[in-house]
Design a protein around this motif. Structure first.
Motif, short mmCIF file in Angstrom:
data_model
loop_
_atom_site.label_atom_id
_atom_site.label_comp_id
_atom_site.label_asym_id
_atom_site.label_seq_id
_atom_site.Cartn_x
_atom_site.Cartn_y
_atom_site.Cartn_z
N UNK A 74 0.82 -1.22 0.00
CA UNK A 74 0.00 0.00 0.00
C UNK A 74 0.85 1.27 0.00
N UNK A 75 2.05 1.18 0.56
CA UNK A 75 2.94 2.34 0.56
C UNK A 75 3.24 2.74 -0.88
N UNK A 76 3.13 1.78 -1.80
CA UNK A 76 3.40 2.06 -3.21
C UNK A 76 2.14 2.49 -3.95
N UNK A 77 1.03 1.75 -3.75
CA UNK A 77 -0.13 2.05 -4.60
C UNK A 77 -1.07 3.11 -4.03
N UNK A 78 -1.10 3.28 -2.70
CA UNK A 78 -1.99 4.30 -2.13
C UNK A 78 -1.63 5.71 -2.64
N UNK A 79 -0.34 6.09 -2.61
CA UNK A 79 -0.02 7.44 -3.12
C UNK A 79 -0.43 7.64 -4.58
N UNK A 80 -0.31 6.60 -5.41
CA UNK A 80 -0.75 6.73 -6.80
C UNK A 80 -2.26 6.92 -6.85
N UNK A 81 -2.98 6.10 -6.07
CA UNK A 81 -4.45 6.21 -6.04
C UNK A 81 -4.88 7.58 -5.54
N UNK A 82 -4.11 8.14 -4.62
CA UNK A 82 -4.43 9.49 -4.12
C UNK A 82 -4.27 10.51 -5.23
N UNK A 83 -3.20 10.36 -6.01
CA UNK A 83 -2.94 11.32 -7.08
C UNK A 83 -3.95 11.20 -8.21
N UNK A 84 -4.30 9.97 -8.58
CA UNK A 84 -5.19 9.81 -9.73
C UNK A 84 -6.67 9.91 -9.36
N UNK A 85 -6.96 9.85 -8.06
CA UNK A 85 -8.36 9.95 -7.65
C UNK A 85 -9.02 8.61 -7.42
N UNK A 86 -8.33 7.53 -7.77
CA UNK A 86 -8.92 6.20 -7.59
C UNK A 86 -9.09 5.86 -6.10
N UNK A 87 -8.47 6.65 -5.25
CA UNK A 87 -8.59 6.43 -3.80
C UNK A 87 -10.06 6.45 -3.36
N UNK A 88 -10.90 7.21 -4.09
CA UNK A 88 -12.31 7.25 -3.73
C UNK A 88 -12.96 5.87 -3.86
N UNK A 89 -12.69 5.22 -5.00
CA UNK A 89 -13.23 3.87 -5.22
C UNK A 89 -12.61 2.87 -4.25
N UNK A 90 -11.30 2.98 -4.07
CA UNK A 90 -10.63 2.07 -3.15
C UNK A 90 -11.18 2.22 -1.74
N UNK A 91 -11.34 3.49 -1.33
CA UNK A 91 -11.84 3.77 0.01
C UNK A 91 -13.26 3.26 0.22
N UNK A 92 -14.06 3.35 -0.83
CA UNK A 92 -15.42 2.84 -0.77
C UNK A 92 -15.41 1.32 -0.59
N UNK A 93 -14.52 0.68 -1.36
CA UNK A 93 -14.37 -0.78 -1.25
C UNK A 93 -13.96 -1.16 0.18
N UNK A 94 -12.99 -0.44 0.72
CA UNK A 94 -12.47 -0.76 2.06
C UNK A 94 -13.58 -0.66 3.11
N UNK A 95 -14.34 0.42 3.05
CA UNK A 95 -15.40 0.60 4.05
C UNK A 95 -16.47 -0.49 3.92
N UNK A 96 -16.89 -0.72 2.69
CA UNK A 96 -17.92 -1.72 2.43
C UNK A 96 -17.48 -3.11 2.91
N UNK A 97 -16.25 -3.49 2.52
CA UNK A 97 -15.75 -4.82 2.89
C UNK A 97 -15.58 -4.93 4.41
N UNK A 98 -15.09 -3.85 5.02
CA UNK A 98 -14.91 -3.87 6.48
C UNK A 98 -16.26 -4.04 7.18
N UNK A 99 -17.30 -3.39 6.65
CA UNK A 99 -18.63 -3.53 7.24
C UNK A 99 -19.14 -4.97 7.10
N UNK A 100 -18.93 -5.56 5.93
CA UNK A 100 -19.34 -6.94 5.71
C UNK A 100 -18.60 -7.86 6.69
N UNK A 101 -17.28 -7.68 6.75
CA UNK A 101 -16.48 -8.52 7.64
C UNK A 101 -16.85 -8.32 9.10
#
Ligand code: C2E
Ligand code: MG
Ligand code: MG
Ligand code: MG
Length: 278
Positions: A74-101
């Motif tokens: 994540x130290x590698x891909x999170x900064x890229x996702x932050x720059x490109x904006x994909x962090x929004x989708x990733x963050x949504x996935x993380x919250x959703x999956x965490x709620x399911x789990x």
């Protein structure tokens, strides 16, 4: 000649920029595709409450195993996702999956909390914050059992919109933690301005303790200030028995690190929780 050299530098700079952008775009596309192909998953790292000796919460950490089977940090891909904006989708996935789990964790008889990382960029949209809350609600998870972790630089940046969103989330019962405290230009002064529930001290803060007397003194001071402000302290990256004992002796509130457990896939986490109880 100067003109030519200048121009050459100019081209060279552009080439490098273009290469960098292309590299980033490639990672972005692989990530976007990876999200569709279920290449992302979460692991959970237990956090111990010193006052009870129990696991009281876990931190959700994102993992990516790409189509070739390679694990990317994540130290590698999170900064890229932050720059490109994909962090929004990733963050949504993380919250959703965490709620399911977490529905499963609660059903399995562990009424513990979950802590989720949020990047600064994820916090500039009030609509997104509202969406998170409704996601939490839809899964029947009490908002008070969710903590969002944000880095200290955000608190210090004085970005009004983000801070307003943090206030809003907290007013809706979500807890807030300052992550990696001690790595930036931390000033304890900020702690009284913004209401947070937890302070997570970075492992670099403790890496030489208990042998390093200055680190021990700083830890002691930080714990006193936090106690006075009614903020609980979570020590990150606890790797040794000596660190564990020092933290316990100094009445730190929580500990997280390899000494307790590395981050675990859900199934292994449930097994770990079962064993920890006994
Ligand atoms: P973080 O939030 O400070 O997470 C703690 C990091 O320390 C994790 O690295 C964890 O695996 C590692 N760690 C835990 N215990 C120990 C220990 O005893 N010793 C050492 N040396 N390391 C330990 P990880 O999983 O590689 O994550 C790195 C960073 O990536 C995280 O730092 C966080 O800032 C970011 N990140 C991870 N998942 C997410 C996510 O879902 N969303 C966002 N926005 N950022 C995330
Ligand atoms: Mg964190
Ligand atoms: Mg941290
Ligand atoms: Mg306390």
């Amino acid at each position: 000649a100067a003109k030519t050299a200048g121009r050459r530098t100019h081209y060279f700079f552009n080439d490098e920029l273009r290469e960098q952008t292309e590299r980033q775009n490639a990672i972005h596309n692989r990530m976007r595709n990876g999200l569709k192909q279920h290449e992302f998953y979460l692991v959970y790292q237990p956090i111990v409450d010193f006052s009870t000796g129990k696991i009281s919460k876990c931190e959700a950490l994102l993992r990516w195993q790409d189509e070739n089977g390679n694990h990317i940090s994540p130290a590698e891909f999170i900064p890229v996702a932050e720059r490109t904006g994909l962090i929004h989708e990733l963050g949504q996935f993380v919250l959703e999956q965490a709620c399911i789990d977490w529905t499963l964790v609660h059903k399995s008889g562990y009424p513990i909390e979950v802590s989720i990382n949020r990047s600064e960029r994820e916090l500039n949209d009030m609509e997104a914050a509202k969406q998170w809350l409704s996601c939490i609600k839809q899964h029947n998870i009490p908002s008070s059992s969710i903590t969002f972790e944000i880095t200290e630089s955000l608190l210090m940046s004085n970005k009004q919109r983000q801070l307003q969103i943090l206030h809003y989330l907290r007013s809706q019962g979500v807890q807030l933690a300052i992550d990696d405290f001690g790595t930036g230009y931390s000033s304890m002064n900020y702690l009284q301005r913004y209401p947070v529930d937890y302070l997570k001290i970075d492992r670099s803060f403790l890496n030489h303790a208990p042998d390093d007397r200055i680190q021990v003194a700083l830890l002691d001071a930080l714990l006193r200030v936090a106690r006075a402000l009614d903020i609980d302290v979570i020590a990150e990256g606890v790797e040794t028995k000596q660190q564990w004992e020092l933290l316990q002796q100094q009445q730190c509130d929580f500990a997280q690190g390899y000494f307790i457990s590395e981050p675990l896939p859900l199934k292994e986490l449930l097994e770990f929780l079962r064993r920890w109880q006994f």
